[in-house]
Design an enzyme around this catalytic site. Structure first.
Site, mmCIF file in Angstrom:
data_model
loop_
_atom_site.group_PDB
_atom_site.id
_atom_site.type_symbol
_atom_site.label_atom_id
_atom_site.label_comp_id
_atom_site.label_asym_id
_atom_site.label_seq_id
_atom_site.Cartn_x
_atom_site.Cartn_y
_atom_site.Cartn_z
ATOM 1 N N ASP A 122 -1.106 109.951 96.993
ATOM 2 C CA ASP A 122 -2.085 109.389 97.536
ATOM 3 C C ASP A 122 -3.159 108.906 96.305
ATOM 4 O OD1 ASP A 122 -1.151 109.398 100.046
ATOM 5 O OD2 ASP A 122 -2.185 111.192 100.715
ATOM 6 N N TYR A 180 3.525 121.591 94.745
ATOM 7 C CA TYR A 180 2.162 121.139 94.222
ATOM 8 C C TYR A 180 1.245 122.247 93.996
ATOM 9 C CZ TYR A 180 2.910 116.357 96.221
ATOM 10 O OH TYR A 180 3.364 114.913 96.609
#
Length: 282
Positions: A51, A124
């Site tokens: 994003d 992540y």
């Protein structure tokens, strides 16, 4: 000819990975640079579409060269792939000095490799600075600041309670006809040498905003607004709750994408396509 690219970027000034008309994106920036080198309209397939504001140090993508692009890349060097590793350096030249995106490596992809569908997991990292660690202006682009003293031990316990194969609808932004069932392989917290809280999160795939919502839930536990057991209970109810905030994109970095052995790449890609179809895999 399929080429694998290993990519890093500072997502601060990008509107995410995916190309969008009139907006600066990682995909658009890289495809434009590749087009100047290879000609035509290169199209990248990525392991995880990040994003706006999300960073990466271990992103992976592939592109397929048509005959003209292959000739332009290899020139007269038939029977050798030597120019392929140099493509990363050439992209760097096209992007210019101090670019906020870089191709760290370029290589001929193994047979059956698909950057998106062959992946077996994505990892992540999320960084949170609290009152204990203090604010470091040099890390402001990749660290979220919380004005509280966070309890790392209870945050870690809450994170570990969420592991496994579950429906994570309570921690995902819904998308039409997209599943929210994921396998959360690892989720843990620790403080680094500077005292900053760092979450390590690994799953087969992530639905939209999942990592930032999971982190937001853990921060609520660390602040004492939720109990350790509440996060799993919220997950099992499958309902989003206001106590779980989706934290800012700035603290999130895609650090690594895992793939099987080369002889299993095609089978893995086929398996993932059959299971997920056209849904986004973040």
């Amino acid at each position: 000819m399929r080429i694998r690219l290993d990519i890093a970027y500072d997502g601060t000034h990008f509107r995410g990975w995916a190309r969008q008309p009139g907006l600066r994106t990682v995909q658009g920036t890289l495809e434009d640079a590749l087009g100047r080198i290879l000609g035509g309209r290169p199209r990248l397939v990525v392991a995880g579409r990040t994003d706006a504001g999300v960073h990466a140090v271990g992103q992976v993508a592939h592109l397929d060269l048509d005959d003209a692009q292959r000739t332009r890349l290899l020139g007269s060097r038939r029977g050798t792939d030597a120019p392929v590793p140099a493509l990363a350096r050439r992209v760097g030249g096209a992007l210019g000095a101090y670019s906020d995106v870089a191709v760290r490596a370029s290589s001929v992809a193994p047979d059956g490799f698909d950057a998106r569908f062959s992946a077996v997991w994505r990892r992540y990292e999320y960084r949170v600075a609290d009152r204990r660690s203090g604010y470091d202006p040099l890390r402001r682009h990749d660290t979220t600041t919380v004005r509280a003293d966070l309890d790392a031990a209870v945050m870690d316990a809450a994170a570990r309670s969420l592991r496994g194969l579950h429906d994570f609808a309570a921690y995902c932004k819904p998308r039409p006809e997209a599943t929210t069932i994921r396998t959360l392989l690892d989720f843990a917290w620790h403080r680094d040498d500077d005292g900053v809280l760092v979450a390590a999160v690994r799953a087969d795939a992530f639905c939209h905003s999942m990592v930032r919502a999971l982190v937001g839930g853990c921060v609520a536990v660390g602040e004492g607004r939720l109990a350790v057991d509440d996060l799993a209970a919220i997950r099992d109810r499958g309902e989003r709750v206001p106590e779980v905030k989706v934290l800012a994109a700035r603290g999130l970095t895609l650090t690594e994408v895992g793939y099987p052995e080369d002889d299993q790449l095609a089978a893995r890609a086929d398996q993932t396509r059959a299971r997920r179809g056209g849904e986004q895999i973040d």
